[in-house]
Design a protein around this motif. Structure first.
Motif, short mmCIF file in Angstrom:
data_model
loop_
_atom_site.label_atom_id
_atom_site.label_comp_id
_atom_site.label_asym_id
_atom_site.label_seq_id
_atom_site.Cartn_x
_atom_site.Cartn_y
_atom_site.Cartn_z
N ARG A 77 -2.69 -2.14 8.54
CA ARG A 77 -4.14 -2.30 8.67
C ARG A 77 -4.65 -3.33 7.68
N ALA A 78 -4.11 -3.31 6.47
CA ALA A 78 -4.55 -4.27 5.46
C ALA A 78 -4.16 -5.70 5.84
N THR A 81 0.85 -1.19 0.00
CA THR A 81 0.00 0.00 0.00
C THR A 81 0.89 1.24 0.00
N THR A 82 0.27 2.38 0.17
CA THR A 82 1.00 3.65 0.06
C THR A 82 1.79 4.02 1.30
N SER A 83 1.56 3.32 2.44
CA SER A 83 2.28 3.65 3.67
C SER A 83 2.36 2.43 4.56
N GLU A 129 1.56 2.25 7.61
CA GLU A 129 0.38 2.19 8.47
C GLU A 129 -0.78 1.51 7.74
N THR A 130 -1.02 1.89 6.50
CA THR A 130 -2.12 1.26 5.77
C THR A 130 -1.80 -0.19 5.42
N THR A 131 -0.52 -0.50 5.22
CA THR A 131 -0.14 -1.90 4.99
C THR A 131 -0.44 -2.74 6.22
#
Length: 322
Positions: free
Chosen positions: A24-25, A16-18, A20-22
């Motif tokens: 969460r994913a 992902t783009t960051s 943090e979002t990785t």
């Protein structure tokens, strides 16, 4: 349960783009994997009836109450037909103390004289049953209370203690009005059964919740009986710190032997007799689970590993029933 499937990752890592979002994913991917593991079990038990005996600390701890109700609601919405059978030991004891009625037990059964049977009635019908119904409905599933003495749904004869002791108005279930329970299930609601019964003269009886759950499971042809306890399950050599060990699986023949040897601790004896009654009546599986563990019911029914003690037949998620 059957052996767990391989945990090796499938496909490519999440990008992902960051970070943090990785993260969460990846957490979401883990949740999706749990749902995928549950799918064969959901498919296997879709449309089947599961009787859950509710009691112990799961009944008095607010967080565990909500967790249990959410589990029942999930069972309902994925297509199982849960039936809750409850007692109310802590609430009965508290109300008895408030009224100056002494609580006494023989062989794990509450001695029930005329004063105590009124306490039991008032605690179950006035406090516990409405509360359990409200909890399940707050979790999103429609529920309906059933008082076993109404009708009666639970017809009893007077039970005696393990050594033939007089224990008062304690009932042994001899007949279950399955039509009354089926009507609630067929209306799309979760039956919540308070464990009171009547004998053929109309006398009110206190029915041990484990005993009632076993009788209900056998009578309605349940696929599973789940008994929530305040211990992780059934132990071999219980009380011997050098030898005791949790039993993860127990066949019916060994259960028959254990019950026949009469070496069970008082609190476990009614539970195992109830399980044996259900198995003899055609329920393939029973589970003794620690109700203090959040989502214990879901873990046992919908995961490959499970927890607690499973008693009866081993079932593969690929098997189907008619």
């Amino acid at each position: 349960m059957s052996a767990p499937s391989s945990s090796a990752p499938i496909g490519v890592p999440i990008m992902t783009t960051s970070p943090e979002t990785t993260e969460r994913a990846e957490v979401a991917q883990g949740k999706a994997a749990v749902l995928r593991e549950a799918l064969p079990w959901i498919t296997r038990f879709h449309g089947q009836t599961v009787v859950v005996k509710y009691g112990g600390n799961a009944m008095i701890d607010p967080e565990l109450q909500r967790s249990f109700a959410a589990d029942v609601a999930l069972l309902h919405f994925v297509g199982l037909r849960p039936v809750i059978v409850h007692g109310g030991g802590p609430q009965i004891s508290a109300l008895a103390a408030a009224r100056g009625v002494v609580s006494r037990f023989v062989g794990g059964l509450r001695v029930t004289d005329a004063a105590m049977v009124e306490v039991v009635h008032d605690a179950l019908t006035g406090i516990v049953n409405p509360e359990v119904v409200a909890l399940v409905e707050a979790a999103g599933a429609p529920a309906q209370g059933i008082v076993g003495s109404d009708g009666p749904v639970l017809t009893c004869e007077t039970a005696r203690g393990p050594q033939g002791e007089d224990i008062g108005f304690v009932g042994e279930v001899v007949e279950v009005d399955t039509d009354a329970i089926a009507a609630v299930l067929d209306a799309g609601r979760v039956p919540v059964i308070a464990t009171l019964g009547r004998d053929t003269t109309g006398q009110l009886h206190n029915v041990n919740a484990d005993t009632a759950a076993g009788a209900v499971a056998a009578a309605i042809g349940a696929s599973k009986l789940v008994v929530l306890t305040d211990v992780p399950g059934l132990y071999r050599d219980f009380g011997d710190p050098e030898r005791e060990s949790l039993i993860s699986f127990l066949g019916r023949d060994e259960l028959e032997r254990m019950v026949g040897e009469d070496g069970l601790q008082d609190g476990m004896r009614p539970k195992l007799l109830a399980v044996l009654h259900a198995l003899r009546g055609g329920t393939p599986q029973a589970h003794l689970l620690d109700g203090r563990v959040q989502h214990a019911v879901l873990i046992e029914i919908f995961t490959d590993e499970g927890i607690g003690t499973m008693i009866g037949d081993r079932i593969d998620p690929g098997e189907r029933t008619a």
